[in-house]
Design an enzyme around this catalytic site. Structure first.
Site, PDB file in Angstrom:
ATOM      1  N   TYR A 193       0.854  -1.117  -0.146  1.00 40.23           N
ATOM      2  CA  TYR A 193       0.157  -0.053  -0.171  1.00 40.23           C
ATOM      3  C   TYR A 193       0.972   1.466   0.079  1.00 40.23           C
ATOM      4  CZ  TYR A 193      -3.306   3.575   1.623  1.00 40.23           C
ATOM      5  OH  TYR A 193      -3.949   4.604   1.880  1.00 40.23           O
ATOM      6  N   THR A 195       1.626   3.664   1.813  1.00 39.45           N
ATOM      7  CA  THR A 195       2.240   4.261   2.801  1.00 39.45           C
ATOM      8  C   THR A 195       3.377   3.250   3.316  1.00 39.45           C
ATOM      9  OG1 THR A 195       0.728   3.332   4.335  1.00 39.45           O
ATOM     10  CG2 THR A 195       0.484   5.863   3.740  1.00 39.45           C
ATOM     11  N   LYS A 196       3.431   2.009   2.637  1.00 39.83           N
ATOM     12  CA  LYS A 196       4.481   1.066   3.254  1.00 39.83           C
ATOM     13  C   LYS A 196       5.784   1.223   2.816  1.00 39.83           C
ATOM     14  CE  LYS A 196       1.263  -1.257   5.270  1.00 39.83           C
ATOM     15  NZ  LYS A 196       0.003  -0.413   5.451  1.00 39.83           N
ATOM     16  N   ASN A 197       6.812   0.096   3.171  1.00 35.07           N
ATOM     17  CA  ASN A 197       8.145   0.605   3.179  1.00 35.07           C
ATOM     18  C   ASN A 197       8.603   0.297   1.480  1.00 35.07           C
ATOM     19  OD1 ASN A 197       8.040   0.995   5.520  1.00 35.07           O
ATOM     20  ND2 ASN A 197       9.157  -1.089   6.299  1.00 35.07           N
TER      21      ASN A 197
END
Ligand SMILES: Cc1ncc(COP(=O)(O)O)c(C=O)c1O
Length: 397
Positions: A193, A195-197
């Site tokens: 998603y 916002t993920k790393n």
């Protein structure tokens, strides 16, 4: 001058609002997406296959299946675990709602365990206390990128004959005693998603330990159509497919994998930058009356996905929600990960859960604030976050 006015000059201007979790996008993935668009093959295809191979290699895992979210990854893993109605799945009270929703969608019954206050991860003692004859799966979440106590959880699972499904939405780079998050259990579920790393916009991945599980997840992810159905329009000639199960539309597109392939190559570089920001925050906030994240445990690699502070009104003079508003007024985006699961009306009404029964998750959920922690942040952005936090806390405390 009123309190409000004295604190009102924002650290950043409105035009430069710092978006929480904005991803670091570079030319390599932009060019790869453009190449996908120009190739005419946008859907599931060779780039998805490459992303799966690259991810499996990154994790040293035997099987990786790309899907369109971590929620889908969790749902399919739970289905592959062959749960029957009435079977129980144990998970943490401090997680995103989709962890619990996926359990409900699989037909099983979710059972919550409280967390350890320092690590914010599921408390293994609570897990063991909640095991019944109906328990079939333990579903730990490596919260904020910090690994759960996999030694103890694996022992409990082995002792009671339970499957383990790891929610690794925060834990792409996470390691525990030399093992990689997502490879301890029968299944590891990842999120890409925004916002993920590592991001693909929307996207997810399942790591499966056994080949038959991997095969059934691959089939269920695309309508239940027989193996390699994605090749049916390829230059190898038209191939018939057969429906062998009642599946879902959970497949990843090449357009998404085009982003992920390059993001994954930079995972360690991004991790280093986030670790740098994490340490800058630790230094800057050391003397403030805030609870900062615990140091990573020895023999672990923290994924540095979320930098969460606890704002205790009794110590800071400002409530958590007013702190969130004050940060937003400084034009800095913040997050809450998470209100504890039993705070939500749906679970209260359908499962009778009450926040008070999970006191540690409840307290964290009511005090926690996630500060921006993205490889995209410039030194100036980090300086602005620090200035805003210091100004607000010094003003109120
Ligand atoms: C702990 C956890 N599990 C699952 C998910 C679901 O991920 P996705 O949005 O890829 O479905 C998230 C997403 O934020 C998460 O934080």
């Amino acid at each position: 001058m009123s309190r409000k006015r004295r604190n009102s000059r924002p650290v950043r201007s409105k035009e430069h609002f710092l978006v929480f979790g904005a991803p670091a996008i570079e030319d390599a993935e932009i060019d790869e997406v453009v190449a996908s668009l120009k190739s005419g093959w946008l859907g599931t295809g060779p780039k998805v296959a490459k992303f799966e191979r690259d991810f499996a290699a990154y994790k040293g895992a035997p099987h990786a299946i790309a899907v369109n979210s971590c929620t889908a990854a969790l749902h399919l893993s739970l289905l592959a675990a062959n749960l029957q109605p009435g079977d129980e799945v144990l998970t943490t009270a401090l997680t995103f709602c989709s962890t619990v929703n996926a359990i409900i969608h699989s037909g099983a019954t979710p059972v919550l365990a409280d967390v350890e206050p320092e690590t914010m991860n599921i408390d293994p003692a609570q897990v063991e206390a909640k095991i019944t004859s109906k328990t079939k799966v333990i579903l730990p979440v490596h919260f904020a990128g910090r690994p759960c106590n996999m030694d103890v959880l694996s022992k409990i699972a082995e002792h009671y004959g339970l499957k383990v499904i790891e929610d690794c939405a925060h834990a792409i780079e996470t390691e525990y005693k030399g093992g990689k998050a997502g490879t301890f259990g029968d299944f590891g579920c990842f999120s890409f998603y925004v916002t993920k790393n590592v991001i693909t916009g929307e996207g997810g991945m399942v790591l499966a330990r056994r080949e038959d599980d991997a095969a059934s997840i691959k089939i269920l992810a695309l309508h239940g159509m027989s193996k390699d159905a994605w090749k049916r329009f390829s230059d190898e000639g038209y191939k018939h497919y057969y429906v062998v199960g009642c599946g879902f539309k959970y497949n990843m597109m090449d357009l998404q994998a085009a982003i992920g392939i390059h993001q994954l190559k930079r995972a360690d570089r991004s991790w280093n930058r986030r670790r740098e920001i994490w340490n800058l925050y630790n230094q800057a906030f050391a003397d403030l009356p805030l609870k900062l994240p615990a140091e990573p445990e020895p023999e672990t690699r923290h994924g540095y996905h979320l930098y969460t502070i606890l704002v205790d009104e009794a110590k800071t003079g400002i409530s958590r929600d007013d702190f969130l508003s004050a940060m937003t007024a400084h034009n800095i985006g913040v997050g809450v990960h998470y209100l504890s699961i039993p705070e939500h009306p749906f679970y209260q009404q359908t499962l009778g859960w009450k926040p008070v029964d999970f006191p540690k998750a409840k307290r964290i959920g009511r005090q926690t604030v996630s500060l921006p922690l993205s490889a995209q942040l410039s030194d100036e952005d980090v300086g602005d976050v620090i200035e805003a936090v210091v100004r607000i806390i010094k003003y109120y405390s």
